[in-house]
Design an enzyme around this catalytic site. Structure first.
Site, PDB file in Angstrom:
ATOM      1  N   ALA A   1       0.859  -1.394  -0.196  1.00 34.29           N
ATOM      2  CA  ALA A   1      -0.060   0.011   0.203  1.00 34.29           C
ATOM      3  C   ALA A   1       1.038   1.320   0.134  1.00 34.29           C
ATOM      4  O   ALA A   1       1.689   1.591   0.733  1.00 34.29           O
ATOM      5  CB  ALA A   1      -0.856   0.160   1.410  1.00 34.29           C
TER       6      ALA A   1
ATOM      7  N   SER B   1       5.208  -1.399  -1.685  1.00 32.26           N
ATOM      8  CA  SER B   1       4.812  -0.577  -2.858  1.00 32.26           C
ATOM      9  C   SER B   1       5.757   0.303  -3.478  1.00 32.26           C
ATOM     10  O   SER B   1       6.796   0.947  -2.778  1.00 32.26           O
ATOM     11  CB  SER B   1       3.511   0.358  -2.398  1.00 32.26           C
ATOM     12  OG  SER B   1       3.182   1.445  -3.568  1.00 32.26           O
TER      13      SER B   1
ATOM     14  N   GLN C   1       6.292  -4.702  -4.807  1.00 32.56           N
ATOM     15  CA  GLN C   1       5.303  -4.557  -5.713  1.00 32.56           C
ATOM     16  C   GLN C   1       5.817  -3.295  -6.710  1.00 32.56           C
ATOM     17  O   GLN C   1       6.377  -2.567  -6.618  1.00 32.56           O
ATOM     18  CB  GLN C   1       3.961  -3.867  -5.273  1.00 32.56           C
ATOM     19  CG  GLN C   1       2.790  -3.581  -5.933  1.00 32.56           C
ATOM     20  CD  GLN C   1       3.153  -2.065  -6.498  1.00 32.56           C
ATOM     21  OE1 GLN C   1       3.616  -1.291  -5.921  1.00 32.56           O
ATOM     22  NE2 GLN C   1       2.474  -1.802  -7.751  1.00 32.56           N
TER      23      GLN C   1
ATOM     24  N   TYR D   1       5.113  -0.992 -10.087  1.00 31.99           N
ATOM     25  CA  TYR D   1       4.237  -0.242 -11.202  1.00 31.99           C
ATOM     26  C   TYR D   1       5.405   0.005 -12.351  1.00 31.99           C
ATOM     27  O   TYR D   1       6.422   0.523 -12.081  1.00 31.99           O
ATOM     28  CB  TYR D   1       3.779   1.075 -10.909  1.00 31.99           C
ATOM     29  CG  TYR D   1       2.475   0.850  -9.823  1.00 31.99           C
ATOM     30  CD1 TYR D   1       1.322   0.345 -10.358  1.00 31.99           C
ATOM     31  CD2 TYR D   1       2.554   1.251  -8.559  1.00 31.99           C
ATOM     32  CE1 TYR D   1       0.221   0.116  -9.762  1.00 31.99           C
ATOM     33  CE2 TYR D   1       1.424   1.152  -7.952  1.00 31.99           C
ATOM     34  CZ  TYR D   1       0.227   0.670  -8.445  1.00 31.99           C
ATOM     35  OH  TYR D   1      -0.919   0.296  -7.730  1.00 31.99           O
TER      36      TYR D   1
ATOM     37  N   THR E   1       1.974  -5.298 -10.661  1.00 36.59           N
ATOM     38  CA  THR E   1       0.462  -4.867 -10.643  1.00 36.59           C
ATOM     39  C   THR E   1      -0.094  -4.575 -11.879  1.00 36.59           C
ATOM     40  O   THR E   1       0.248  -3.837 -12.711  1.00 36.59           O
ATOM     41  CB  THR E   1       0.342  -3.635  -9.709  1.00 36.59           C
ATOM     42  OG1 THR E   1       0.748  -3.941  -8.218  1.00 36.59           O
ATOM     43  CG2 THR E   1      -1.177  -2.957  -9.605  1.00 36.59           C
TER      44      THR E   1
ATOM     45  N   LYS F   1      -0.265  -9.307 -10.035  1.00 40.54           N
ATOM     46  CA  LYS F   1      -1.242  -8.881  -8.987  1.00 40.54           C
ATOM     47  C   LYS F   1      -2.474  -8.211  -9.616  1.00 40.54           C
ATOM     48  O   LYS F   1      -2.136  -7.250 -10.442  1.00 40.54           O
ATOM     49  CB  LYS F   1      -0.588  -8.122  -7.697  1.00 40.54           C
ATOM     50  CG  LYS F   1      -1.492  -7.450  -6.966  1.00 40.54           C
ATOM     51  CD  LYS F   1      -0.879  -6.552  -5.793  1.00 40.54           C
ATOM     52  CE  LYS F   1      -1.914  -6.050  -4.893  1.00 40.54           C
ATOM     53  NZ  LYS F   1      -2.342  -4.780  -5.352  1.00 40.54           N
TER      54      LYS F   1
ATOM     55  N   HIS G   1      -7.630  -4.674  -6.627  1.00 41.22           N
ATOM     56  CA  HIS G   1      -6.825  -3.741  -6.020  1.00 41.22           C
ATOM     57  C   HIS G   1      -7.754  -3.034  -5.028  1.00 41.22           C
ATOM     58  O   HIS G   1      -7.858  -1.776  -4.487  1.00 41.22           O
ATOM     59  CB  HIS G   1      -6.679  -2.558  -7.065  1.00 41.22           C
ATOM     60  CG  HIS G   1      -5.513  -1.676  -6.966  1.00 41.22           C
ATOM     61  ND1 HIS G   1      -4.509  -1.791  -7.815  1.00 41.22           N
ATOM     62  CD2 HIS G   1      -5.185  -0.621  -6.012  1.00 41.22           C
ATOM     63  CE1 HIS G   1      -3.613  -0.857  -7.531  1.00 41.22           C
ATOM     64  NE2 HIS G   1      -3.874  -0.170  -6.312  1.00 41.22           N
TER      65      HIS G   1
ATOM     66  N   ARG H   1     -10.250  -0.478  -5.871  1.00 43.83           N
ATOM     67  CA  ARG H   1     -10.084   0.935  -6.034  1.00 43.83           C
ATOM     68  C   ARG H   1      -9.898   1.187  -7.423  1.00 43.83           C
ATOM     69  O   ARG H   1      -9.269   2.312  -7.967  1.00 43.83           O
ATOM     70  CB  ARG H   1      -8.756   1.265  -5.271  1.00 43.83           C
ATOM     71  CG  ARG H   1      -8.841   1.356  -3.510  1.00 43.83           C
ATOM     72  CD  ARG H   1      -7.471   1.081  -3.318  1.00 43.83           C
ATOM     73  NE  ARG H   1      -6.599   2.206  -3.286  1.00 43.83           N
ATOM     74  CZ  ARG H   1      -6.803   3.310  -2.465  1.00 43.83           C
ATOM     75  NH1 ARG H   1      -7.844   3.317  -1.492  1.00 43.83           N
ATOM     76  NH2 ARG H   1      -5.984   4.255  -2.498  1.00 43.83           N
TER      77      ARG H   1
ATOM     78  N   GLY I   1      -8.640  -8.805  -0.795  1.00 42.81           N
ATOM     79  CA  GLY I   1      -9.575  -7.970  -0.755  1.00 42.81           C
ATOM     80  C   GLY I   1     -10.589  -8.435   0.149  1.00 42.81           C
ATOM     81  O   GLY I   1     -11.142  -9.243  -0.051  1.00 42.81           O
ATOM     82  N   GLY I   2     -10.867  -7.129   1.147  1.00 38.29           N
ATOM     83  CA  GLY I   2     -12.050  -7.545   1.968  1.00 38.29           C
ATOM     84  C   GLY I   2     -11.781  -8.744   3.109  1.00 38.29           C
ATOM     85  O   GLY I   2     -12.571  -8.986   3.860  1.00 38.29           O
TER      86      GLY I   2
ATOM     87  N   ARG J   1     -11.362  -9.068   6.811  1.00 42.66           N
ATOM     88  CA  ARG J   1     -11.461  -8.492   7.894  1.00 42.66           C
ATOM     89  C   ARG J   1     -11.309  -9.366   9.243  1.00 42.66           C
ATOM     90  O   ARG J   1     -11.595  -8.678  10.017  1.00 42.66           O
ATOM     91  CB  ARG J   1     -12.461  -7.369   7.679  1.00 42.66           C
ATOM     92  CG  ARG J   1     -12.603  -6.583   6.704  1.00 42.66           C
ATOM     93  CD  ARG J   1     -11.736  -5.443   6.621  1.00 42.66           C
ATOM     94  NE  ARG J   1     -11.753  -4.732   5.427  1.00 42.66           N
ATOM     95  CZ  ARG J   1     -11.006  -4.632   4.495  1.00 42.66           C
ATOM     96  NH1 ARG J   1     -10.169  -5.531   4.287  1.00 42.66           N
ATOM     97  NH2 ARG J   1     -11.010  -3.683   3.599  1.00 42.66           N
TER      98      ARG J   1
HETATM   99  C1  LIG Z   1      -4.223   2.980   0.526  1.00 41.44           C
HETATM  100  C2  LIG Z   1      -4.067   2.137  -0.506  1.00 41.44           C
HETATM  101  C3  LIG Z   1      -2.863   2.182  -1.345  1.00 41.44           C
HETATM  102  C4  LIG Z   1      -2.823   1.004  -2.125  1.00 41.44           C
HETATM  103  N1  LIG Z   1      -1.385   1.059  -2.811  1.00 41.44           N
HETATM  104  C5  LIG Z   1      -1.073   0.016  -3.856  1.00 41.44           C
HETATM  105  C6  LIG Z   1      -0.027  -0.051  -4.190  1.00 41.44           C
HETATM  106  O1  LIG Z   1       0.964   1.003  -4.499  1.00 41.44           O
HETATM  107  N2  LIG Z   1       0.090  -0.946  -5.192  1.00 41.44           N
HETATM  108  C7  LIG Z   1      -0.644  -2.078  -5.305  1.00 41.44           C
HETATM  109  O2  LIG Z   1      -0.437  -2.951  -6.018  1.00 41.44           O
HETATM  110  N3  LIG Z   1      -1.802  -2.172  -4.502  1.00 41.44           N
HETATM  111  C8  LIG Z   1      -2.078  -1.082  -3.735  1.00 41.44           C
HETATM  112  N4  LIG Z   1      -3.119  -1.116  -3.078  1.00 41.44           N
HETATM  113  C9  LIG Z   1      -3.945  -2.386  -3.091  1.00 41.44           C
HETATM  114  C10 LIG Z   1      -3.724  -3.422  -2.056  1.00 41.44           C
HETATM  115  O3  LIG Z   1      -2.220  -3.857  -2.368  1.00 41.44           O
HETATM  116  C11 LIG Z   1      -4.645  -4.408  -1.915  1.00 41.44           C
HETATM  117  O4  LIG Z   1      -4.743  -5.070  -3.226  1.00 41.44           O
HETATM  118  C12 LIG Z   1      -5.891  -4.072  -1.279  1.00 41.44           C
HETATM  119  O5  LIG Z   1      -5.676  -3.316  -0.468  1.00 41.44           O
HETATM  120  C13 LIG Z   1      -6.512  -5.388  -0.629  1.00 41.44           C
HETATM  121  O6  LIG Z   1      -7.844  -4.963  -0.204  1.00 41.44           O
HETATM  122  P1  LIG Z   1      -8.229  -4.611   1.332  1.00 41.44           P
HETATM  123  O7  LIG Z   1      -7.661  -3.388   1.682  1.00 41.44           O
HETATM  124  O8  LIG Z   1      -9.794  -4.910   1.378  1.00 41.44           O
HETATM  125  O9  LIG Z   1      -7.418  -5.783   2.032  1.00 41.44           O
HETATM  126  C14 LIG Z   1      -3.523  -0.290  -2.196  1.00 41.44           C
HETATM  127  C15 LIG Z   1      -4.468  -0.214  -1.187  1.00 41.44           C
HETATM  128  C16 LIG Z   1      -4.845   0.974  -0.468  1.00 41.44           C
HETATM  129  C17 LIG Z   1      -5.981   0.811   0.534  1.00 41.44           C
HETATM  130  C1  LIG Z   2      -1.412   3.567  -9.483  1.00 43.73           C
HETATM  131  C2  LIG Z   2      -1.995   3.884  -8.050  1.00 43.73           C
HETATM  132  C3  LIG Z   2      -1.083   3.901  -7.082  1.00 43.73           C
HETATM  133  C4  LIG Z   2      -1.196   3.722  -5.610  1.00 43.73           C
HETATM  134  C5  LIG Z   2      -2.281   2.805  -5.467  1.00 43.73           C
HETATM  135  O1  LIG Z   2      -2.194   1.694  -5.691  1.00 43.73           O
HETATM  136  C6  LIG Z   2      -3.681   3.204  -4.719  1.00 43.73           C
HETATM  137  O2  LIG Z   2      -3.909   4.162  -4.386  1.00 43.73           O
HETATM  138  O3  LIG Z   2      -4.433   2.216  -4.929  1.00 43.73           O
END
Ligand SMILES: Cc1cc2nc3c(=O)[nH]c(=O)nc-3n(C[C@H](O)[C@H](O)[C@H](O)COP(=O)(O)O)c2cc1C
Ligand SMILES: CCCCC(=O)C(=O)O
Length: 417
Positions: free
Chosen positions: A112, A140, A162, A164, A190, A281, A305, A308, A337-338, A340
Site C-alpha cells: 500500500a 509499494s 510491488q 508499477y 500490478t 497482482k 486492488h 480501487r 481484498g475484503g 477483515r
Molecule cells: C491506500 C492504499 C494504497 C494502495 N497502494 C497500492 C500500491 O501502491 N500498489 C498496489 O499494487 N496495490 C496497492 N493497493 C492495493 C492493495 O495492495 C490490496 O490489493 C488491497 O488493499 C486489498 O484490499 P483490502 O484493503 O480490502 O485488504 C493499495 C490499497 C490501499 C487501500
Molecule cells: C497507481 C496507483 C498507485 C497507488 C495505489 O495503488 C492506490 O492508491 O491504490
C-alpha cells in the site's frame, strides 16, 4: 491445558511453527489485549479518528460508487464454515511457506502506497511489526521509505517489491536492480492499473503528498523533462504544506500504464528481475490466470486492488474458485481484498487460495499506533485464524479445503459446495 493461539512467547521466533509452545499455565493470555480494540472493525474506527481527512479518504475509499469495495467484504459472508469436532486440536500449526520462508500464518501485508501519511514511521513500522510476527510484507513502488531501509527493517522475513512498470522503463529497471541488490525475493507486477480508477474523494480533496514526505524510491530519479513539466504544472492553489517541488514522480503521473501486454512485458520483466520471482497482482479471470502461467509467472494474486480500480468488477473471493481450477496447482494462487477477520482467511484457503494478503487493516493499525498498531492488527488476525482452525477441527493449514465450507444462496438456503 495450553491454548493454541498466538502468544508473545512465539512471536520472537517467527520461523518456528506456532504449535503452542512454550506452554502457558493459565490458558488464554489476555495481558496483551488492547481493550479498546478487539477486532479489525474496532481498529478501523480508532484509526479514522487519527487520520487527517485526505489520508482517511485516500485509504478507505473505493473507485466510483464503491460497489466492488463492499462486494469484496460481503463475499465472505456468503460462506459458512462446517466445523468438525473431537479431533484433538491441542497442537495447531498455522504456518505456511511463502517465498521460501515459513510464515507464521497464511497471510501477508499487501503493498500500500505512502504509509507515512498514516504515521511518521510509515513503512518501517509496518516492516518491523511484520518481522516481529513472522509475516511477509509487500512494499509499494510508491512507498515513502526507500526499499533498502524496509528490507533492513524486515530482518529474516523476506519481502516482495510491488512494481508499477512505468512507461519509461529506465526508472523501473533501476528499481528492479536495487530490489535485487537489497535481497528482495520477488517482484509483484500490478496489472490492474492500465488507467487509474476514479476515486471521487481523492479527486475532490485534490490529493497531494504533503511537502515533508517523498516517494522515496524515486526521490532523486526524475529525468530532466519530468522536472521541467512538474514545475510548470505546479504552483496552483495547493493547500499550505503541500509540495510544489520536483521530482514529480507521483502515482497519478507514473502509476497507470496502458501499454502493458503479455508477451513483451513478461519477457522483459522476467529477464530484468531474475533471479527474483515474478508475480502478477490484479488477476480476476481464469483466462488471464492461464495466460499468466503460459508466460512464466511464478505466482498470481487474485485482486481487484481493494475495489480501487474497476468498480463493478467481481469480488475476489467469487473470482477465486475458477482461477484455482484452471491453474491446477501449476503456480501458487494468492488472493486479497475484503479480509477483515481470521475466519475470512480460512474461507479463502478453503476455496483453494494458497495464501492471502491484507491491505487496509494494516494501514488502520499504523494510523492507530504505528508499529504497535500494526502488530495489534497482525495479532488479531493470526489469533482469529488459529482460533478458527481449532474451532473447525483443523490442526494444519493443508487440511483446510472445500469440505469445511457451505454457501449461503440468495434465498438464504445453505448448501454444500
Ligand atoms: C491506500 C492504499 C494504497 C494502495 N497502494 C497500492 C500500491 O501502491 N500498489 C498496489 O499494487 N496495490 C496497492 N493497493 C492495493 C492493495 O495492495 C490490496 O490489493 C488491497 O488493499 C486489498 O484490499 P483490502 O484493503 O480490502 O485488504 C493499495 C490499497 C490501499 C487501500
Ligand atoms: C497507481 C496507483 C498507485 C497507488 C495505489 O495503488 C492506490 O492508491 O491504490
Amino acid at each position: 491445558m495450553t491454548y493454541p493461539f498466538a502468544t508473545d512467547a512465539n512471536i520472537d521466533h517467527p520461523t518456528l511453527p506456532l504449535n503452542m509452545s512454550p506452554p502457558k499455565s493459565s490458558g488464554i493470555d489476555l495481558s496483551d489485549d488492547d481493550l479498546d480494540c478487539l477486532s479489525i472493525s474496532e481498529l478501523e474506527k480508532r484509526a479514522l479518528g487519527r487520520m487527517d481527512k485526505q489520508t482517511g479518504d485516500y485509504y478507505n475509499e473505493g473507485a466510483d460508487s464503491g460497489v466492488t469495495l463492499l462486494d469484496n467484504i460481503m463475499a465472505y459472508q456468503m460462506y459458512r464454515i462446517r466445523p468438525r469436532i473431537m479431533r484433538d486440536v491441542s497442537s495447531i500449526d498455522s504456518s505456511v511457506v511463502v517465498f521460501g520462508h515459513r510464515s507464521s500464518a497464511p497471510f501477508g501485508i499487501a503493498p500500500a502506497a505512502m504509509q507515512k501519511l498514516a504515521h511518521p514511521d510509515g513503512e518501517l513500522a509496518t516492516a518491523r511489526a511484520c518481522a516481529r510476527r513472522g509475516i511477509v510484507m509487500g512494499l509499494s513502488s510508491f512507498s515513502t521509505t526507500a526499499l533498502e531501509d524496509v528490507r533492513q527493517a524486515s530482518g529474516r522475513v523476506p519481502n516482495a517489491l510491488q512494481l508499477y512498470l512505468f512507461e519509461d522503463r529506465s526508472h523501473s529497471r533501476d528499481l528492479i536492480a536495487r530490489a535485487k541488490m537489497a535481497g528482495y525475493k520477488a517482484v509483484i507486477l500490478t496489472v490492474d492499473t492500465p488507467v487509474l480508477g476514479r476515486r471521487r474523494l481523492e479527486i475532490r480533496n485534490q490529493f497531494r503528498l504533503p511537502s515533508h514526505l517523498e516517494i522515496a524510491n524515486f526521490a532523486s530519479h526524475a529525468t530532466e523533462s519530468e522536472v521541467e513539466s512538474s514545475s510548470t504544472e505546479e504552483g496552483n492553489n495547493l493547500p499550505d504544506g503541500y509540495a510544489t517541488r520536483a521530482p514529480q514522480i507521483t502515482f497519478h503521473t507514473h502509476g497507470p500504464n496502458p501499454t502493458l501486454e503479455w508477451k513483451e512485458t513478461m519477457k522483459w520483466l522476467k529477464h530484468e528481475a531474475s533471479p527474483m520471482q515474478v508475480w502478477l497482482k490484479g488477476i480476476l479471470t481464469p483466462e488471464d490466470a492461464s495466460l499468466a502461467v503460459e508466460h512464466g509467472a511464478d505466482g498470481i494474486i487474485v485482486s481487484n486492488h481493494g475495489g480501487r480500480q474497476l468498480d463493478g468488477a467481481l469480488a475476489t473471493l467469487d473470482a477465486l474458485p475458477d482461477i484455482v481450477a484452471v491453474v491446477d496447482r501449476r503456480i501458487p494462487v494468492h488472493v486479497d481484498g475484503g479480509i477483515r477477520h481470521g475466519s475470512d482467511i480460512f474461507k479463502a484457503l478453503a476455496l483453494g487460495a494458497d495464501f492471502c494478503w491484507v491491505g487496509r487493516p494494516a494501514l488502520w493499525g499504523l494510523a492507530y499506533k504505528g508499529q504497535v498498531g500494526v502488530e495489534l492488527c497482525l495479532r488479531l488476525l493470526i489469533d482469529e485464524f488459529r482460533r478458527c482452525m481449532g474451532l473447525s477441527g483443523v490442526t494444519e493449514v493443508k487440511q483446510i479445503g472445500p469440505d469445511y465450507l457451505c454457501k449461503v444462496g440468495r434465498s438464504g438456503f445453505v448448501s454444500r459446495l
